[in-house]
Write an enzyme that holds these catalytic residues in place. Sequence first.
Site, mmCIF file in Angstrom:
data_model
loop_
_atom_site.group_PDB
_atom_site.id
_atom_site.type_symbol
_atom_site.label_atom_id
_atom_site.label_comp_id
_atom_site.label_asym_id
_atom_site.label_seq_id
_atom_site.Cartn_x
_atom_site.Cartn_y
_atom_site.Cartn_z
ATOM 1 N N GLU A 150 48.303 14.418 -36.963
ATOM 2 C CA GLU A 150 47.289 13.649 -36.250
ATOM 3 C C GLU A 150 45.954 14.526 -36.443
ATOM 4 O O GLU A 150 45.302 14.619 -35.292
ATOM 5 C CB GLU A 150 47.434 12.902 -35.075
ATOM 6 C CG GLU A 150 48.502 12.144 -35.156
ATOM 7 C CD GLU A 150 48.603 11.172 -34.009
ATOM 8 O OE1 GLU A 150 48.051 11.943 -32.727
ATOM 9 O OE2 GLU A 150 49.306 10.138 -33.756
ATOM 10 N N GLU A 307 55.075 7.482 -36.841
ATOM 11 C CA GLU A 307 55.447 7.230 -35.420
ATOM 12 C C GLU A 307 55.109 6.040 -34.943
ATOM 13 O O GLU A 307 54.338 5.324 -35.080
ATOM 14 C CB GLU A 307 54.521 8.358 -34.457
ATOM 15 C CG GLU A 307 54.595 9.749 -34.857
ATOM 16 C CD GLU A 307 53.803 10.671 -33.985
ATOM 17 O OE1 GLU A 307 53.236 10.157 -32.928
ATOM 18 O OE2 GLU A 307 53.309 11.871 -34.451
ATOM 19 N N GLU A 355 54.491 15.037 -22.234
ATOM 20 C CA GLU A 355 55.263 13.871 -22.677
ATOM 21 C C GLU A 355 56.390 13.471 -22.011
ATOM 22 O O GLU A 355 57.147 12.797 -22.721
ATOM 23 C CB GLU A 355 54.908 13.814 -24.048
ATOM 24 C CG GLU A 355 53.616 13.942 -24.383
ATOM 25 C CD GLU A 355 53.365 14.094 -26.038
ATOM 26 O OE1 GLU A 355 54.377 14.636 -26.906
ATOM 27 O OE2 GLU A 355 52.429 13.438 -26.575
ATOM 28 N N LYS A 356 56.953 14.214 -20.914
ATOM 29 C CA LYS A 356 58.034 13.818 -20.341
ATOM 30 C C LYS A 356 58.375 12.415 -20.050
ATOM 31 O O LYS A 356 59.567 12.058 -20.037
ATOM 32 C CB LYS A 356 58.582 14.813 -19.192
ATOM 33 C CG LYS A 356 57.787 14.732 -18.165
ATOM 34 C CD LYS A 356 58.185 15.949 -17.170
ATOM 35 C CE LYS A 356 57.276 16.005 -16.007
ATOM 36 N NZ LYS A 356 55.755 16.348 -16.344
HETATM 37 C C1 GAL Z 1 51.169 10.937 -30.870
HETATM 38 C C2 GAL Z 1 51.492 12.499 -31.471
HETATM 39 C C3 GAL Z 1 52.813 12.852 -31.154
HETATM 40 C C4 GAL Z 1 52.747 12.298 -29.691
HETATM 41 C C5 GAL Z 1 52.437 11.127 -29.482
HETATM 42 C C6 GAL Z 1 52.741 10.367 -28.101
HETATM 43 O O1 GAL Z 1 49.510 11.109 -31.137
HETATM 44 O O2 GAL Z 1 51.329 12.660 -33.023
HETATM 45 O O3 GAL Z 1 52.689 14.170 -30.912
HETATM 46 O O4 GAL Z 1 52.035 12.896 -28.725
HETATM 47 O O5 GAL Z 1 51.277 10.409 -29.786
HETATM 48 O O6 GAL Z 1 52.343 8.802 -28.142
#
Ligand code: GAL
Length: 672
Positions: A150, A307, A355-356
Amino acid sequence: MRRWQGDSIYFGGDYNPEQWPEETWSEDVDLMRRAGVNLVSVGIFSWALLEPTPGRFEFGWLDRVLDLLHDGGIQVDLATATASSPPWLAHAHPETLPRRADGAILWPGGRQAYCPSSPVFRERSLELVRAVAGRYAEHPAVVMWHVSNELGCHNVHCYCDVSAEAFRVWLRERYGDLDRLNDAWGTAFWSQRYGDWAEINPPRAALTFANPTQQLDFLRFSSDEQRAQLRAEREVLQTLVRQPITTNFMIGLGVKHMDYHSWASDVDLVSNDHYLTAADPQAHLGLALAADHTRGVAGGDPWLLMEHSTSAVNWQPRNVAKLPGQMRRNSLAHVARGADGVLFFQWRASRAGAEKFHSALVPHAGPDTKVFREVCQLGADLKALAEVRGSRVDADVAILFDWEAWWGVELDSHPSADVTYADRLNALYGSLWRAGVTADIVHPSTDLNGYRLVLVPTLYLVRDADVAALHRFVDAGGTAAVTYFSGIVDVDDHIRLGGYPGAFRELLGVRTEEFFPLREGEQVHLDDGSTADVWTEWVHPDGADVLASYTDGPLPGVPALTRHRVGDGAAWYVGTRLDEPATDRLVARLLAEADVRPAASAPSGVEVVRRRDADRTWLFAINHTDTEVRLPARGVELLTGGYCAGELALPAGEVAVVREDRADAFAVKEVP
Ligand code: GAL
């Protein structure tokens, strides 16, 4: 372009084994196999582990991870690992840290804490790419390379001295000499004339509105600087590896500052990240729009969903979890709209770090969960859909989209703060979605041949050549509709004189002499029964027919909606912000005029999209309602394996994909 598709639809996610003790890794591979995972992205945030001190690399753990994955039959999208620099870089080179417009330094502790123009960052990151690619170019698990992550997500705008110098270099290249820059930036205004390149800075915090063209050029420069990192990494990779190269875009997340249309030629495959706005009950429309836009950026080719989330994220104010079935609908909607792979962030939910609380394929509670069961189901579904891989999506409608127009229209000191770029795009898109019509969202320079209807929401900044192409499209029999505050400026953000909507005046057969933006909450009414708000303008027909006029507001009797016959086609102008029912009615008229039909006659709340290859078509139907629906279809239903003999019964919340019997692929459209 290097070929990227395997023999199935990709399924998997970001895999961050470095967050877990090694004993966990074999269980990971076992669970991946159980779920049908076939591709994982590895190493995205591994720089600090791979290069714990400058120049000393430790690859042992990654060797073991890749071997284990390969033994388990799981393929790898290997990251260049440059996404987030290790603390030692900022410690040794504090000048690599980004600065805000007010001069504040942004420190390490989060991620992406580097100045995108930093030569030190560039050098160190490329050294890492060389090391990683050199080591794993021939690893049999690796089928794809993932540049950074990103790019520009957090650090797109840096105002430090290094960035200022890079901005000057970029400006010299764009303008050649200072006279041209002064002219483009309109520096005769407010005594802003530059006599030396050294006097020019990024638009740092100022007392009042900064020069609009300086702001616009800084946005262009900033997108280009991020793109330069992509290109630099790609160049290194191209000399060392043979697998296809991508980087994950963020199309449709409200991320404004990367001009992905210009980046698309730098990747072998377009991949995208998408997250729902959980609080929005209509979030599936936003998802569809993002997917159609990603396909537009990919030039209509299949793309990869790099993602999304199995359930809740961690970064919204209230992180609403997905209800049973929702993740499946989300995933298959992306496939319907051209994704040949569905990946998630991330494999196993972290137990530490920011991000847990983000969902994953394997939740904290383990595999005996709704999420993991749905993950396994999705793995099976994607396997059943393998044959759609490589096919394209049917679309008769194009919506023109340009990041530069977005940047321009949302600069400060404009007629109304209520005019935003996404607003009319979302409104028109929503009407198409409800009508069951798929649109490609494309750059204005895209070849419009083959479309029947072209929608042009809020294209504030537009190039002459693109206006001419739209004119030719209409002249040859196409239908176009342009919404207010389009065609206003040229690429330097200079007003096109002679009346609005500037560049589109001739095509639309109208001339506006003055804008009359409305007060907050103020509504106006039209004599065709429509309601509108935000915007009105004093339109004079100049060849166009008037379809509706205001009955109240500042401009009673003035045209609000017009239609201009041009050659064999027609160009409509929408001079106000119609509400949803009025926009639906407008879009229905446009679709009828352009003879555009839905993919299938589906009840409201059912999403229908068709994919097609040289000999077959597949109808995707997604039931977003809470009741069973019926729609016409004939052919083999791939997810259940059953045959559908004319009518498809689709239970609440379910998805069906029908390989259509050829003769009926078209007849279906006629069934009421
Ligand atoms: C994206 C990122 C990931 C993670 C994800 C969480 O922006 O590429 O590494 O942070 O969001 O939603």
